[in-house]
Enzyme design. Structure first.
Site, PDB file in Angstrom:
ATOM      1  N   GLY A   1       0.834  -1.207   0.000  1.00 13.14           N
ATOM      2  CA  GLY A   1       0.000   0.000   0.000  1.00 13.14           C
ATOM      3  C   GLY A   1       0.858   1.243   0.000  1.00 13.14           C
ATOM      4  N   ASN A   2       0.278   2.377   0.309  1.00 11.60           N
ATOM      5  CA  ASN A   2       1.060   3.617   0.424  1.00 11.60           C
ATOM      6  C   ASN A   2       0.456   4.498   1.505  1.00 11.60           C
ATOM      7  OD1 ASN A   2      -0.946   5.467  -0.836  1.00 11.60           O
ATOM      8  ND2 ASN A   2      -0.630   4.069  -2.570  1.00 11.60           N
ATOM      9  N   HIS A   3       1.107   5.649   1.739  1.00 16.62           N
ATOM     10  CA  HIS A   3       0.724   6.475   2.892  1.00 16.62           C
ATOM     11  C   HIS A   3      -0.436   7.438   2.625  1.00 16.62           C
ATOM     12  CE1 HIS A   3       3.977   5.074   5.340  1.00 16.62           C
ATOM     13  NE2 HIS A   3       4.868   5.397   4.424  1.00 16.62           N
ATOM     14  N   SER A   4      -1.081   7.350   1.490  1.00 16.26           N
ATOM     15  CA  SER A   4      -2.162   8.308   1.193  1.00 16.26           C
ATOM     16  C   SER A   4      -3.263   8.225   2.263  1.00 16.26           C
ATOM     17  CB  SER A   4      -2.752   7.989  -0.180  1.00 16.26           C
ATOM     18  OG  SER A   4      -3.956   8.687  -0.339  1.00 16.26           O
TER      19      SER A   4
ATOM     20  N   ALA B   1      -4.196   7.674  -4.820  1.00 13.16           N
ATOM     21  CA  ALA B   1      -2.815   7.228  -5.035  1.00 13.16           C
ATOM     22  C   ALA B   1      -2.880   5.732  -5.304  1.00 13.16           C
ATOM     23  CB  ALA B   1      -1.984   7.518  -3.795  1.00 13.16           C
TER      24      ALA B   1
END
Ligand code: C5P
Length: 399
Positions: A209-212, A277
């Site tokens: 995943g990512n930090h969005s 994102a």
């Protein structure tokens, strides 16, 4: 900020902060509003009808009947108002409002009003902290009223704490902002917004995943909904929520799910904003059981996810299409390349090199590019940035 053409009804109750209402009237008038003042019988101990009517250029009433035997119509005043503001609002008036204790002209007018109602409470700090005040303010908010919280500082009692009525300028700016936010400039428009990260499963418990956080997309959705748009918000995993009646929220997890959901709604959208994102790659295989840590290294093969925005660009018929670019180098060049490659009408660039911009932050520093123009903005809260983006879209679609 303008209040031009707005009818503002100020309801003054009996607290020492009533002396500030003269400044509030002046501020409203300066912003172009017409003002009428109504007061509780007790408020007359603090301010005179003469000074309030001189400044507002209208008669001021506190009783159902005037001395000359005429009836003061609470219904007429309530219907005249585009907005009603209780300032100062004492605990007594607040309690009467939320429980319908209609024993004076001011409360009767309030109960006849169909317009938005604002409340600027003012009381001593212990009264402000009292559970009954807190409950009554909550009830008022449940009714849909907007509370402008009391400020901290010196109180008439000599005590210091929260309870001072918000400054007149704060009150008039809040009301002016309300009208700006609520201009129904996007009425009738269908807006599709993607937000948040996507999670790409590795096995039943792990993901890429990512930090969005989803903040930018949720603010865009809220602001567009306030402007009257019918919003479909498709969000990846985010802790945020929205209850706005004009927003239809669909939660998805992976890029593929986001892709399918987007194309359920894309055809009918007038405007599409891709602020999600989206993960560029996903594991080729999702392990059916939790992967054990048996080996020193683990290789996960990734395959490219569908580019949702690029596909929207390819399928574009009438939609106004907006993308985001989060770049770390050659920002402008990369953003412009994306504008063309994805067939966008507008791209919003934020650079991770800018302080205060990017994932999880409350602020953002953006530049907007279209085929022929570029627009530069200061570092602002994501809420304000959402307004800037929507203003720019509106200007371009109305061209
Ligand atoms: O190409 P890049 O990922 O940098 O482009 C960013 C823009 O494209 C964003 O608006 C993002 O929401 C969108 N995007 C998408 N689907 C992807 C990747 C990015 O919609 N798979």
């Amino acid at each position: 900020m303008s209040l031009s053409g707005k009818n503002i009804l100020i309801a003054v109750s009996g607290g020492i902060a009533a002396y500030k209402i003269h400044f509030l009237i002046r501020d409203f008038v300066k912003k172009g509003a017409s003002v009428q003042v109504i007061m509780s019988p007790d408020a007359e101990h603090f301010v005179t009808k003469l000074s309030l009517s001189t400044l507002s250029k209208n008669p001021v009433y506190s009783e159902f009947y005037s001395d000359n035997g005429t009836w003061n119509s609470h219904v007429e005043m309530a219907l005249w108002a585009d907005v009603m503001i209780f300032a100062p609002c004492t605990s007594n008036t607040l309690a009467k409002m939320v429980h319908g204790i209609c024993d004076n002209l001011m409360i009767a007018t309030y109960m006849s009003a169909k317009c938005p109602v604002f409340i600027a409470p003012a009381m001593d700090l212990d009264m402000y902290q009292h559970p009954s005040t807190k409950l009554n303010l909550e009830l008022a908010e449940d009714f849909g009223h907007i509370v402008i919280p009391a400020e901290n500082g010196e109180l008439a009692s000599g005590l210091v704490g929260q309870g001072r009525m918000a400054e007149p300028e704060t009150i008039s700016n809040t009301i002016a902002d309300f009208f700006t936010d609520n201009k129904k400039s996007l009425h009738g428009k269908k807006i599709l917004i993607t937000a948040g990260p996507t999670y790409e499963a590795i096995d039943p418990v792990r993901f890429i995943g990512n930090h969005s956080s989803g903040k930018m997309g949720f603010y865009l959705a809220e602001k567009a909904a306030k402007r009257g748009a019918e919003v479909t918000l498709i969000s990846g995993p985010s802790s945020l929520n929205t209850k706005h009646e004009n927003i239809q929220l669909h939660r998805v997890t992976s890029a593929k799910e986001m892709y399918s959901k987007v194309f359920e709604f894309y055809e009918n959208a007038d405007i599409a904003i891709a602020s999600a994102a989206v993960a560029d790659y996903a594991p080729k295989e999702i392990a059916s059981e939790k992967i054990k840590k048996n080996d020193e290294t683990l290789t996960i093969e990734l395959i490219k996810n569908p580019d949702i925005l690029k596909t929207m660009g390819e399928k574009k018929t009438h939609q106004f299409l907006v993308g985001f670019a989060l770049e770390t180098q050659n920002e402008e060049e990369n953003a412009l390349a994306k504008l063309h490659k994805k067939n966008l009408d507008m791209i919003v660039l934020n650079s991770l090199r800018d302080e205060g911009a990017g994932f999880q932050k409350d602020t953002n520093h953006i530049r907007i590019f279209t085929e022929n123009d570029r627009f530069e903005f200061d570092l602002k809260s994501k809420e304000e940035v959402a307004d800037d983006i929507l203003n720019q879209i509106e200007t371009l679609i109305l061209k």
